[in-house]
Scaffold this motif. Structure first.
Motif, short mmCIF file in Angstrom:
data_model
loop_
_atom_site.label_atom_id
_atom_site.label_comp_id
_atom_site.label_asym_id
_atom_site.label_seq_id
_atom_site.Cartn_x
_atom_site.Cartn_y
_atom_site.Cartn_z
N GLY A 128 -0.75 6.39 -7.10
CA GLY A 128 -2.25 6.74 -7.26
C GLY A 128 -2.38 8.39 -7.32
N LEU A 129 -0.78 8.93 -7.04
CA LEU A 129 -1.12 10.04 -7.49
C LEU A 129 -1.84 10.53 -8.29
CD1 LEU A 129 2.95 11.69 -6.63
CD2 LEU A 129 0.74 11.49 -4.85
N ARG B 159 2.14 12.62 1.49
CA ARG B 159 2.26 11.65 1.35
C ARG B 159 3.48 10.71 2.39
NH1 ARG B 159 -2.02 11.21 -0.82
NH2 ARG B 159 -2.48 9.95 -3.24
N ASP C 16 2.36 10.73 5.43
CA ASP C 16 0.91 10.42 6.18
C ASP C 16 2.11 8.98 6.04
OD1 ASP C 16 -1.24 11.92 5.88
OD2 ASP C 16 -1.31 11.35 4.22
N GLN C 17 3.19 8.76 5.82
CA GLN C 17 4.37 7.49 5.44
C GLN C 17 4.81 7.40 6.49
OE1 GLN C 17 7.04 7.28 2.28
NE2 GLN C 17 6.73 5.29 2.26
N PRO D 42 0.39 -0.30 -0.12
CA PRO D 42 0.02 0.46 -0.32
C PRO D 42 1.04 1.48 -0.06
CG PRO D 42 -0.82 -1.83 1.49
CD PRO D 42 -0.01 -1.94 1.70
N GLU D 43 2.33 1.24 0.48
CA GLU D 43 2.58 2.34 0.87
C GLU D 43 3.38 2.96 -0.57
OE1 GLU D 43 3.03 -0.14 2.81
OE2 GLU D 43 2.75 0.61 4.77
N GLU D 44 3.75 0.90 -1.57
CA GLU D 44 3.84 2.47 -2.97
C GLU D 44 3.10 2.52 -3.76
OE1 GLU D 44 6.00 -0.23 -6.75
OE2 GLU D 44 4.87 -1.01 -6.07
N GLU D 45 2.00 2.08 -3.43
CA GLU D 45 0.64 2.42 -4.49
C GLU D 45 0.33 3.86 -4.28
OE1 GLU D 45 -2.39 0.03 -3.44
OE2 GLU D 45 -1.57 -1.46 -4.58
N GLU D 46 0.33 3.96 -2.68
CA GLU D 46 0.71 5.56 -2.10
C GLU D 46 0.99 6.41 -3.35
OE1 GLU D 46 -1.29 7.60 0.26
OE2 GLU D 46 -2.40 5.70 0.19
N TYR D 47 2.20 6.54 -3.93
CA TYR D 47 2.88 6.86 -4.86
C TYR D 47 2.33 6.96 -5.72
CZ TYR D 47 6.13 8.65 -0.16
OH TYR D 47 6.21 9.46 -0.07
#
Length: 575
Positions: A467-468, A484, A487-488, A460-465
């Motif tokens: 999904g910008l 981001r 939050d991380q 999910p941490e990778e997906e946060e970036y």
């Protein structure tokens, strides 16, 4: 019957930098003029407007365009025809002269180098404007440089264009003006400069996010020893080069994981409104390119277009991809400067080439903006030299003669051979054998600053970036990346807290951070201080980081040591 003159009033409106440069050009009326403008800024339109002005007022009777590749000859001829200037892209040295149906011809630097006397005769026959596109190519070899000088010295006017940093060698470029600086070195001087930072401010180009991936790599040397290293960690140049090439091995896990992440980013951009957004994988050689194409099909379920060399069919394949909605293309050589595919928005830098010139050429394929808010994303190995180039996207470089040269990057000689014949060299393959490689997102670089902490691929941490949002202004990108990252780090603290057992009556002090954690925390603090200064002064983030580097020394923050980051934090607090 001669070709009719172009109608100036039918030309498309010029951008501000083009108008300003045109005024300077027409006022000076000098034989030579050098224009440096970032890829995507509109150098072709600017040059054709000058050609039209000179044809109409009778200053010249003919136009010769010199381009780096056969593909660009076709591209120039089509662009010229749209504004009423007819250029012969099929001209060959054996033809000696162009038909009267044309205003001139488009040739390559190689053509001129092979028969400079032919082009000199053509130049002497009619008063000629010569447009030298990506003029640094005239320094590629002595024969090319000497040929260009001999062929076009009789020209009435010469217009030199370039969109990337000038050469890193000492080969002087014909017709470029050099001036001696206070350090005694000769530097190229341009008559008009429109850099990436200027174009970004004007909305002419897209903001570029660099997603740097590290990971564990293992390989076997030719002596039979097995070595392991983490991509991006400090080590000797030889080890960096071998870890880098191991990561790019199609048989490992690094490339499939990065391609999967890049395709996910492409999907986000398409859903955000760039419905035809395309991706480009830049490979070092034919063998790797074919293997990457197979990986893309496995990852996405769709075939990728493959362009292996500057051959007869390459231009058609590029044109087909440019006009389609196909997701991915893999290329070796045909991503050279000037190749125009505006829908390219995601890149994977899967090559060992790392000179500033090549890097800028490659990244230039993704920056052309079509409408406000479009962003570009480039995935690359977390290699210190590449991180530095990514952090210095806005730097303007001149060609310097006589400066002691440091080796820039790795395997550039090999890449040069691969670009000439697109053959994988067996020599380096014998030195070591790649065994395995895994990928994780190391950091995101934007506007000279580094964001994020390590995130395993597929988490999910990778997906946060990944999904910008796909449609953002440059300021919005900075704000979102900062959020981001915060939050991380907050999520990491929460996870650490949930793992804490029943607290002791006196809680022990938190464990000291290791070097990697310390660097992340300092980068975050530095970015926050730079952002605060940006809001106070209006200065771009990149310029503030550049000023801190000037005052404190050292590399970009993506590569800086703990001590260098601490010094910059102390300095920015005093500005």
């Amino acid at each position: 019957m001669p070709a009719p003159l172009p109608a100036i009033e039918t030309f498309p409106p010029l951008r501000a930098w083009q108008r300003k440069a045109l005024v300077v050009y027409l006022r000076r009326r000098d034989p030579d003029f050098t224009a440096v403008a970032t890829p995507g800024a509109g150098k072709t339109t600017f040059a054709l407007r000058i050609a039209a002005e000179l044809l109409v007022d009778g200053t010249v009777d003919a136009v010769t365009v010199v381009a780096p590749t056969e593909h660009l000859k076709t591209q120039w001829a089509l662009a010229a025809a749209r504004v009423g200037i007819q250029l012969d892209a099929a001209f060959r040295n054996a033809d000696l002269h162009s038909s009267a149906d044309f205003h001139g011809a488009v040739v390559t630097y190689a053509q001129v180098g092979m028969a400079p006397h032919v082009h000199k005769r053509r130049t002497l026959t009619r008063r000629t404007l010569v447009i030298l596109d990506e003029i640094h190519h005239a320094g590629d070899s002595r024969s090319w440089g000497d040929g260009v000088k001999a062929a076009f010295e009789p020209a009435v006017r010469r217009l030199m264009l370039t969109g990337t940093p000038f050469r890193s060698d000492d080969n002087p470029i014909p017709f470029v003006t050099y001036e001696r600086g206070g350090d005694g070195l000769l530097r190229s001087r341009a008559d008009s400069v429109y850099g990436y930072s200027d174009a970004l401010r004007d909305g002419v180009v897209r903001p570029v996010l660099f997603l740097a991936y590290s990971g564990e790599t293992r390989w076997r040397t030719n002596a039979g020893d097995e070595l392991a290293a983490r991509l991006g960690e400090p080590m000797t140049q030889d080890l960096v080069a071998q870890a880098w090439r191991t990561a790019l091995d199609p048989a490992g896990d690094w490339m499939p994981q990065v391609l999967r992440a890049a395709d996910a980013r492409l999907t986000v951009l398409r859903k955000a409104g760039m419905v035809d957004a395309g991706g480009l994988v830049i490979a070092s050689d034919q063998q790797s390119a074919r293997s990457y194409a197979k990986l893309i099909e496995q990852v996405t379920g769709e075939k990728a277009a493959v362009v292996l060399s500057d051959d007869v069919g390459a231009s058609a394949r590029i044109a087909t991809f440019a006009g389609s909605d196909q997701r991915w293309m893999v290329a070796v050589r045909m991503v050279s400067e000037g190749v125009d595919i505006p829908r390219l928005a995601v890149g994977v830098y899967a090559t060992s080439a790392s000179t500033p010139l090549y890097f800028a050429q490659a990244i230039g394929r993704f920056v052309r903006a079509r409408r406000p808010g479009e962003t570009a994303s480039v995935f690359l190995p977390s290699v210190p030299h590449l991180l530095g180039l990514a952090s210095e996207m806005e730097a303007e470089r001149d060609h310097v003669l006589g400066k002691p040269k440091e080796r820039e990057g790795f395997d550039d000689d090999l890449l040069e051979r691969a670009q000439r014949d697109d053959q994988a060299s067996g020599e380096l393959e014998k030195r070591f054998t790649a065994l395995s490689a895994t990928a994780e997102l190391d950091q995101v670089i934007f506007d000279g600053a580094s964001f994020g902490t390590a995130a395993q691929a597929g988490t999910p941490e990778e997906e946060e970036y990944l999904g910008l949002p796909g449609l953002l202004t440059a300021d919005q990108v900075s704000l979102l990346l900062s959020k981001r990252q915060a939050d991380q780090l907050a999520a990491q603290r929460r996870r650490a807290a949930t793992r804490t057992v029943e607290p002791a009556p006196t809680a022990p002090p938190p464990p000291p951070m290791n070097a990697a954690q310390r660097r992340v925390a300092l980068r975050r603090q530095l970015n926050a201080l730079v952002a605060a200064r940006h809001h106070r002064t209006g200065q771009p983030h990149g310029k503030i980081h550049a000023e801190l580097r000037r005052l404190c020394g050292g590399p970009p923050s993506a590569q800086a040591t703990i001590e260098q980051l601490e010094e910059r934090i102390a300095t920015v607090q005093t500005l």
